[in-house]
Design a protein around this motif. Structure first.
Motif, PDB file in Angstrom:
ATOM      1  N   MET A  46     -48.905  -9.210  71.600  1.00 16.97           N
ATOM      2  CA  MET A  46     -48.907  -7.810  71.150  1.00 16.97           C
ATOM      3  C   MET A  46     -49.857  -7.596  69.974  1.00 16.97           C
ATOM      4  N   ILE A  47     -50.151  -8.642  69.237  1.00 16.12           N
ATOM      5  CA  ILE A  47     -50.957  -8.499  68.033  1.00 16.12           C
ATOM      6  C   ILE A  47     -52.347  -7.962  68.358  1.00 16.12           C
ATOM      7  N   ASP A  48     -52.960  -8.435  69.439  1.00 20.85           N
ATOM      8  CA  ASP A  48     -54.276  -7.919  69.814  1.00 20.85           C
ATOM      9  C   ASP A  48     -54.225  -6.416  70.069  1.00 20.85           C
ATOM     10  N   ALA A  61     -53.921 -10.968  61.356  1.00 19.41           N
ATOM     11  CA  ALA A  61     -53.755 -11.080  62.805  1.00 19.41           C
ATOM     12  C   ALA A  61     -53.612 -12.539  63.222  1.00 19.41           C
ATOM     13  N   GLU A  62     -54.446 -13.421  62.674  1.00 12.23           N
ATOM     14  CA  GLU A  62     -54.370 -14.836  63.031  1.00 12.23           C
ATOM     15  C   GLU A  62     -53.057 -15.464  62.555  1.00 12.23           C
ATOM     16  N   SER A  63     -52.649 -15.123  61.350  1.00 13.69           N
ATOM     17  CA  SER A  63     -51.379 -15.651  60.823  1.00 13.69           C
ATOM     18  C   SER A  63     -50.199 -15.191  61.675  1.00 13.69           C
ATOM     19  N   LEU A  64     -50.213 -13.921  62.052  1.00 16.64           N
ATOM     20  CA  LEU A  64     -49.129 -13.386  62.879  1.00 16.64           C
ATOM     21  C   LEU A  64     -49.091 -14.067  64.240  1.00 16.64           C
ATOM     22  N   LYS A  65     -50.252 -14.261  64.850  1.00 21.85           N
ATOM     23  CA  LYS A  65     -50.291 -14.928  66.157  1.00 21.85           C
ATOM     24  C   LYS A  65     -49.690 -16.329  66.067  1.00 21.85           C
ATOM     25  N   THR A  66     -50.031 -17.049  65.015  1.00 23.28           N
ATOM     26  CA  THR A  66     -49.511 -18.410  64.841  1.00 23.28           C
ATOM     27  C   THR A  66     -47.996 -18.388  64.658  1.00 23.28           C
ATOM     28  N   VAL A 118     -30.334 -15.870  66.968  1.00 23.58           N
ATOM     29  CA  VAL A 118     -30.417 -14.803  65.964  1.00 23.58           C
ATOM     30  C   VAL A 118     -30.989 -15.347  64.662  1.00 23.58           C
ATOM     31  N   SER A 119     -30.537 -16.508  64.243  1.00 17.70           N
ATOM     32  CA  SER A 119     -31.010 -17.108  63.002  1.00 17.70           C
ATOM     33  C   SER A 119     -32.514 -17.395  63.058  1.00 17.70           C
ATOM     34  N   GLU A 120     -32.973 -17.969  64.162  1.00 14.84           N
ATOM     35  CA  GLU A 120     -34.409 -18.265  64.299  1.00 14.84           C
ATOM     36  C   GLU A 120     -35.222 -16.974  64.345  1.00 14.84           C
ATOM     37  N   SER A 121     -34.710 -15.953  65.032  1.00 13.86           N
ATOM     38  CA  SER A 121     -35.413 -14.666  65.097  1.00 13.86           C
ATOM     39  C   SER A 121     -35.559 -14.062  63.705  1.00 13.86           C
ATOM     40  N   ILE A 122     -34.498 -14.121  62.926  1.00 12.31           N
ATOM     41  CA  ILE A 122     -34.539 -13.584  61.562  1.00 12.31           C
ATOM     42  C   ILE A 122     -35.517 -14.386  60.709  1.00 12.31           C
ATOM     43  N   SER A 123     -35.563 -15.675  60.923  1.00 10.19           N
ATOM     44  CA  SER A 123     -36.512 -16.526  60.198  1.00 10.19           C
ATOM     45  C   SER A 123     -37.959 -16.131  60.518  1.00 10.19           C
ATOM     46  N   VAL A 124     -38.225 -15.857  61.787  1.00 12.57           N
ATOM     47  CA  VAL A 124     -39.572 -15.422  62.181  1.00 12.57           C
ATOM     48  C   VAL A 124     -39.885 -14.072  61.534  1.00 12.57           C
ATOM     49  N   TRP A 125     -38.920 -13.161  61.545  1.00 17.49           N
ATOM     50  CA  TRP A 125     -39.137 -11.851  60.916  1.00 17.49           C
ATOM     51  C   TRP A 125     -39.431 -11.986  59.426  1.00 17.49           C
ATOM     52  N   ALA A 126     -38.765 -12.909  58.766  1.00 13.30           N
ATOM     53  CA  ALA A 126     -39.020 -13.117  57.333  1.00 13.30           C
ATOM     54  C   ALA A 126     -40.476 -13.519  57.104  1.00 13.30           C
ATOM     55  N   LYS A 127     -40.998 -14.364  57.979  1.00 13.23           N
ATOM     56  CA  LYS A 127     -42.400 -14.774  57.868  1.00 13.23           C
ATOM     57  C   LYS A 127     -43.337 -13.604  58.165  1.00 13.23           C
ATOM     58  N   VAL A 128     -43.006 -12.821  59.182  1.00 14.16           N
ATOM     59  CA  VAL A 128     -43.820 -11.643  59.534  1.00 14.16           C
ATOM     60  C   VAL A 128     -43.830 -10.650  58.377  1.00 14.16           C
ATOM     61  N   ARG A 129     -42.662 -10.415  57.809  1.00  9.56           N
ATOM     62  CA  ARG A 129     -42.559  -9.464  56.693  1.00  9.56           C
ATOM     63  C   ARG A 129     -43.360  -9.925  55.483  1.00  9.56           C
ATOM     64  N   GLY A 130     -43.525 -11.240  55.328  1.00 11.28           N
ATOM     65  CA  GLY A 130     -44.300 -11.779  54.224  1.00 11.28           C
ATOM     66  C   GLY A 130     -45.802 -11.537  54.372  1.00 11.28           C
ATOM     67  N   ILE A 131     -46.232 -11.224  55.569  1.00 11.10           N
ATOM     68  CA  ILE A 131     -47.656 -11.009  55.838  1.00 11.10           C
ATOM     69  C   ILE A 131     -48.026  -9.534  55.822  1.00 11.10           C
ATOM     70  N   LEU A 132     -47.127  -8.691  56.310  1.00 11.19           N
ATOM     71  CA  LEU A 132     -47.434  -7.263  56.464  1.00 11.19           C
ATOM     72  C   LEU A 132     -47.065  -6.438  55.238  1.00 11.19           C
ATOM     73  N   THR A 133     -47.788  -5.343  55.054  1.00 14.72           N
ATOM     74  CA  THR A 133     -47.450  -4.380  53.996  1.00 14.72           C
ATOM     75  C   THR A 133     -46.304  -3.508  54.497  1.00 14.72           C
ATOM     76  N   SER A 134     -45.720  -2.731  53.624  1.00 15.98           N
ATOM     77  CA  SER A 134     -44.615  -1.849  54.046  1.00 15.98           C
ATOM     78  C   SER A 134     -45.094  -0.812  55.055  1.00 15.98           C
ATOM     79  N   ASP A 135     -46.321  -0.296  54.886  1.00 10.85           N
ATOM     80  CA  ASP A 135     -46.854   0.667  55.859  1.00 10.85           C
ATOM     81  C   ASP A 135     -47.054   0.009  57.225  1.00 10.85           C
ATOM     82  N   GLN A 136     -47.508  -1.238  57.223  1.00 12.83           N
ATOM     83  CA  GLN A 136     -47.700  -1.951  58.480  1.00 12.83           C
ATOM     84  C   GLN A 136     -46.362  -2.236  59.162  1.00 12.83           C
ATOM     85  N   ILE A 137     -45.342  -2.523  58.379  1.00 16.77           N
ATOM     86  CA  ILE A 137     -43.998  -2.735  58.941  1.00 16.77           C
ATOM     87  C   ILE A 137     -43.517  -1.447  59.602  1.00 16.77           C
TER      88      ILE A 137
END
Length: 170
Positions: A46-48, A61-66, A118-137
């Motif tokens: 979806m990132i592309d 984009a590269e960080s999110l894909k990884t 659920v725990s792993e999904s939340i962990s992935v979201w935490a990493k995603v949130r660390g990369i994106l700005t609030s507007d991007q979220i």
């Protein structure tokens, strides 16, 4: 103890019955709960499609894909385990001889497997949130939110709710 277990199992069955009567979960198949679907991160591909909409930098984009590729691999494995545990629970419930202890054990195993997803999904979201700005979220949320409408009037592939035909329809 057996009475408490029986009551817990009966409550679980009562809560799951509407989903079973409706044909089970619509997305993800057997073993995918609404909680699991609510916290499931987007797929890496979806990132592309979302790079422009989210105004992602190349590094973002590269960080999110990884992150999403690695997370998806782990989540898929955990989801298979959860689906197998859910299937075992259902089989225990409908066994020819009902065994409350076996049902309770299967329920506990299914709950633990779902919690791992659920725990792993939340962990992935935490990493995603660390990369994106609030507007991007905010943009990501609107881009990945499903309306909840099934195919048909007003839903994907169906006519508009007012009954008028859309361009290209018959």
């Amino acid at each position: 103890m057996k009475l408490t277990t029986l009551i817990v199992v009966m409550l679980a069955v009562m809560c799951m019955t509407p989903a079973w009567c409706q044909g089970g979960p619509r997305q993800g198949g057997m073993g995918t709960s609404s909680v699991m679907m609510a916290v499931m991160p987007p797929k890496a591909d979806m990132i592309d499609r979302l790079t422009d909409k989210l105004s992602l930098t190349t590094d973002q984009a590269e960080s999110l894909k990884t992150i999403l590729t690695d997370g998806d691999s782990t989540i898929q494995s955990l989801t298979k385990t959860s689906a197998a545990a859910s299937k075992a629970l259902r089989e225990a419930i409908f066994a020819s001889t009902y065994d409350a202890d076996a049902v309770a054990a299967a329920a506990a195993k299914a709950e633990k497997a779902e919690a791992a997803v659920v725990s792993e999904s939340i962990s992935v979201w935490a990493k995603v949130r660390g990369i994106l700005t609030s507007d991007q979220i905010t943009s990501l949320q609107s881009a990945t939110t499903f309306s909840g409408k099934p195919d048909g009037p007003g839903g994907p592939g169906g006519p508009p709710p007012d009954g008028s035909s859309s361009p290209g329809s018959y």
